[in-house]
Design a protein around this motif. Sequence first.
Motif, PDB file in Angstrom:
ATOM      1  N   SER A 154      -3.085   7.550  -2.822  1.00 47.67           N
ATOM      2  CA  SER A 154      -2.920   6.227  -2.210  1.00 47.67           C
ATOM      3  C   SER A 154      -3.390   5.156  -3.182  1.00 47.67           C
ATOM      4  O   SER A 154      -4.411   5.325  -3.857  1.00 47.67           O
ATOM      5  CB  SER A 154      -3.740   6.120  -0.926  1.00 47.67           C
ATOM      6  OG  SER A 154      -3.300   7.059   0.022  1.00 47.67           O
ATOM      7  N   TYR A 155      -2.646   4.057  -3.234  1.00 52.80           N
ATOM      8  CA  TYR A 155      -2.997   2.956  -4.137  1.00 52.80           C
ATOM      9  C   TYR A 155      -2.261   1.691  -3.722  1.00 52.80           C
ATOM     10  O   TYR A 155      -1.352   1.730  -2.892  1.00 52.80           O
ATOM     11  CB  TYR A 155      -2.631   3.308  -5.589  1.00 52.80           C
ATOM     12  CG  TYR A 155      -1.161   3.607  -5.784  1.00 52.80           C
ATOM     13  CD1 TYR A 155      -0.271   2.599  -6.148  1.00 52.80           C
ATOM     14  CD2 TYR A 155      -0.652   4.883  -5.579  1.00 52.80           C
ATOM     15  CE1 TYR A 155       1.082   2.858  -6.305  1.00 52.80           C
ATOM     16  CE2 TYR A 155       0.684   5.153  -5.740  1.00 52.80           C
ATOM     17  CZ  TYR A 155       1.554   4.141  -6.100  1.00 52.80           C
ATOM     18  OH  TYR A 155       2.889   4.401  -6.242  1.00 52.80           O
ATOM     19  N   GLU A 213      -2.557  13.913  -1.544  1.00 58.48           N
ATOM     20  CA  GLU A 213      -2.070  12.604  -1.120  1.00 58.48           C
ATOM     21  C   GLU A 213      -2.721  11.547  -2.009  1.00 58.48           C
ATOM     22  O   GLU A 213      -3.947  11.441  -2.053  1.00 58.48           O
ATOM     23  CB  GLU A 213      -2.424  12.344   0.339  1.00 58.48           C
ATOM     24  CG  GLU A 213      -1.956  10.979   0.820  1.00 58.48           C
ATOM     25  CD  GLU A 213      -2.400  10.712   2.235  1.00 58.48           C
ATOM     26  OE1 GLU A 213      -1.624  11.025   3.150  1.00 58.48           O
ATOM     27  OE2 GLU A 213      -3.542  10.202   2.402  1.00 58.48           O
ATOM     28  N   HIS A 245       0.875  -1.171   0.000  1.00 61.26           N
ATOM     29  CA  HIS A 245       0.000   0.000   0.000  1.00 61.26           C
ATOM     30  C   HIS A 245       0.913   1.221   0.000  1.00 61.26           C
ATOM     31  O   HIS A 245       1.762   1.373   0.869  1.00 61.26           O
ATOM     32  CB  HIS A 245      -0.910   0.025   1.224  1.00 61.26           C
ATOM     33  CG  HIS A 245      -1.907   1.129   1.142  1.00 61.26           C
ATOM     34  ND1 HIS A 245      -1.718   2.349   1.753  1.00 61.26           N
ATOM     35  CD2 HIS A 245      -3.076   1.217   0.479  1.00 61.26           C
ATOM     36  CE1 HIS A 245      -2.738   3.129   1.479  1.00 61.26           C
ATOM     37  NE2 HIS A 245      -3.578   2.468   0.714  1.00 61.26           N
ATOM     38  N   SER A 255       1.270   5.432  -0.220  1.00 67.02           N
ATOM     39  CA  SER A 255       0.659   6.765  -0.084  1.00 67.02           C
ATOM     40  C   SER A 255       1.763   7.786  -0.312  1.00 67.02           C
ATOM     41  O   SER A 255       2.773   7.773   0.400  1.00 67.02           O
ATOM     42  CB  SER A 255       0.064   6.972   1.304  1.00 67.02           C
ATOM     43  OG  SER A 255      -1.031   6.121   1.501  1.00 67.02           O
ATOM     44  N   THR A 297       2.602  11.933  -0.820  1.00 66.48           N
ATOM     45  CA  THR A 297       2.099  13.299  -0.654  1.00 66.48           C
ATOM     46  C   THR A 297       2.930  14.235  -1.523  1.00 66.48           C
ATOM     47  O   THR A 297       4.162  14.196  -1.487  1.00 66.48           O
ATOM     48  CB  THR A 297       2.178  13.737   0.817  1.00 66.48           C
ATOM     49  OG1 THR A 297       1.441  12.807   1.606  1.00 66.48           O
ATOM     50  CG2 THR A 297       1.603  15.144   1.001  1.00 66.48           C
ATOM     51  N   PRO A 329     -10.597   3.445   3.942  1.00 70.97           N
ATOM     52  CA  PRO A 329     -10.292   4.311   2.794  1.00 70.97           C
ATOM     53  C   PRO A 329     -11.561   4.703   2.060  1.00 70.97           C
ATOM     54  O   PRO A 329     -12.587   4.034   2.166  1.00 70.97           O
ATOM     55  CB  PRO A 329      -9.410   3.414   1.910  1.00 70.97           C
ATOM     56  CG  PRO A 329      -9.781   2.025   2.297  1.00 70.97           C
ATOM     57  CD  PRO A 329     -10.177   2.083   3.753  1.00 70.97           C
TER      58      PRO A 329
END
Length: 153
Positions: A90-91, A88, A48, A50, A52, A144
């Motif tokens: 996220s993936y 930010e 995972h 994330s 920024t 999420p």
Amino acid sequence: MDDAPSQPKPVRLVLAPGGGEGGDAPLPGLERLPGGGGQALGEPLLWHVSVTFAGPRVPRQQLHAALVRLVEAQPFPATVRYNDERAEVSYWDEAEDVDDAAALGLRLWAENRRTADLPGWRAVGIEVVDRETLRARGERTPPPAALGDVRPW
């Protein structure tokens, strides 16, 4: 004495302007994490990520449209939170090790800047954790947003 194996610790990188002393030297803490569910060496793990990004203020409507284009252009579902000076992303990413996953995250903005019409921001932080670590946080971390969601903070 507890003989249970210890849980892997998340890797958290915070990038400072200028990249610190040593320029291109490897960053400490980027070693391969154990606990990948028994995968053999060299087998991809699920991470995972994330990242920024931040920079000068951008009109919110213009930024939202650019972030939607970024999410639509990616082969992986992503979620984005943003304000006028920060975003930010996220993936989930499948990669052999944490530094491969981190490298993709750090390139994400620059490689899509022109096609998505993103502002000229820089990465200011990145977190890459394995699936088990994220699951272990489950009770502390809010769920999420829906995949593909682009929303303001």
